[in-house]
Design an enzyme around this catalytic site. Structure first.
Site, PDB file in Angstrom:
ATOM      1  N   PRO A 280       3.181   1.515   2.686  1.00 30.33           N
ATOM      2  CA  PRO A 280       2.712   2.920   3.241  1.00 30.33           C
ATOM      3  C   PRO A 280       3.818   3.962   2.726  1.00 30.33           C
ATOM      4  CG  PRO A 280       2.568   1.442   4.949  1.00 30.33           C
ATOM      5  CD  PRO A 280       3.434   0.947   3.857  1.00 30.33           C
ATOM      6  N   GLU A 281       3.213   5.125   2.382  1.00 29.44           N
ATOM      7  CA  GLU A 281       3.972   6.358   1.850  1.00 29.44           C
ATOM      8  C   GLU A 281       3.992   7.619   2.868  1.00 29.44           C
ATOM      9  OE1 GLU A 281       2.557   7.740  -1.961  1.00 29.44           O
ATOM     10  OE2 GLU A 281       1.493   5.579  -2.171  1.00 29.44           O
TER      11      GLU A 281
ATOM     12  N   HIS B  55       1.020 -12.585  11.881  1.00 32.95           N
ATOM     13  CA  HIS B  55       2.264 -11.732  11.216  1.00 32.95           C
ATOM     14  C   HIS B  55       3.055 -10.923  12.141  1.00 32.95           C
ATOM     15  CE1 HIS B  55       0.365 -13.993   7.800  1.00 32.95           C
ATOM     16  NE2 HIS B  55      -0.554 -13.101   7.626  1.00 32.95           N
TER      17      HIS B  55
ATOM     18  N   ARG C 173       3.681  -9.649   4.472  1.00 32.62           N
ATOM     19  CA  ARG C 173       4.685  -9.740   3.138  1.00 32.62           C
ATOM     20  C   ARG C 173       6.079  -9.939   3.403  1.00 32.62           C
ATOM     21  NH1 ARG C 173       2.161  -6.659  -1.753  1.00 32.62           N
ATOM     22  NH2 ARG C 173       3.273  -7.919  -2.613  1.00 32.62           N
TER      23      ARG C 173
END
Length: 280
Positions: free
Chosen positions: A2-3, A94, A113
């Site tokens: 995300p930005e 996760h 990840r």
């Protein structure tokens, strides 16, 4: 990803739910998530018993301010997202970190990840961390067009690559850099130092409107839904993108097919008609 718009959306969503609450329990579920500390328990020990006094954001970093002059820093990495759920809800796959508050929600950090991280820094540690090396925030501290031009002067790096450099301007990533350049009519491969004063002005004038549109719509959730809002909803800016991810689809301005090129191993999406080609 995300930005900046995604992280700002998260900040705004969690602010009213967490500010004023005390952390009662916390757990690091994956050692890599606490890699900014010598031991995973450092995060847990520093959080428990602390009260959240405010929220902030620097670039793509979410910061929850704690009493005792501590900063709870969360970076979402490539695939991270935050959920606010009742403490009794089962953990998602996760889940790398969770924290429970007094009479409030449980914050869950899900990161498939494990590129993201959670840290709790003192003011001295913040000053020596990577956050201290960030450039001005693209939303809160956008430099003037003149200052941007001065910092671009003489630079041969592609303007897209420069916009991705967090030391130059913090918060823009692949999605929003492409959107800014498309709206400014600037080819992503143009050497940054080749932009005229008017082009720098056009670039500058597009940064905040693009970010504002992204924030207003809750950020961009791509097809993989790696990013979601804390309540589980998808961000709605995907359908309003003008360049990013639209290879082969018509430009919303001139209907020319959007093209994709690779610059420094990063995909760049642009309109060959609206965005002036490099070296002209």
């Amino acid at each position: 990803m995300p930005e900046l718009p995604e992280v700002e959306t998260v900040r705004r969503a969690i602010h009213p739910e967490l500010v004023g609450r005390r952390v009662e329990r916390a757990r690091i579920c994956h050692a890599r998530t606490a890699r900014r500390h010598a031991r995973s328990t450092d995060v847990e020990d520093r959080l428990v018993g602390r009260r959240v006094t405010g929220t902030d954001r620097i670039g793509k970093f979410l910061i929850l301010q704690l009493d005792s002059d501590l900063a709870w820093v969360i970076h979402l990495g490539m695939s991270g997202r935050i959920r606010l759920v009742p403490p009794e809800d089962p953990q998602e796959v996760h889940t790398r970190f969770w924290a429970e508050t007094d009479s409030g929600p449980s914050l869950r950090f899900i990161d498939a990840r494990t590129f993201g991280f959670v840290a709790v820094f003192t003011s001295e540690e913040m000053s020596s961390s990577s956050l201290a090396k960030l450039g001005p925030d693209a939303w809160n501290e956008l430099p003037s067009a003149h200052d941007l031009g001065m910092r671009m002067e003489g630079r041969s790096i592609a303007v897209k690559s420069l916009l991705l450099d967090q030391r130059f301007l913090a918060g823009l990533g692949n999605i929003y850099a492409d959107e800014v350049l498309h709206r400014a009519g600037i080819h992503p491969a143009r050497p940054a130092g080749s932009l005229s004063g008017s082009e720098v002005g056009m670039l500058h004038s597009r940064v905040r409107p693009v970010l504002r549109d992204g924030i207003r719509r809750g950020g961009t959730s791509l097809d993989d839904l790696a990013y979601l809002l804390p309540d589980g909803r998808a961000g709605g800016f995907l359908e309003y993108l003008q360049a990013y991810g639209r290879e082969g689809r018509p430009c919303r301005t001139c209907h020319t097919a959007i093209r994709r090129i690779v610059i420094r191993a990063r995909s760049c999406f642009f309109c060959p008609r609206c965005q002036r080609p490099p070296f002209t």
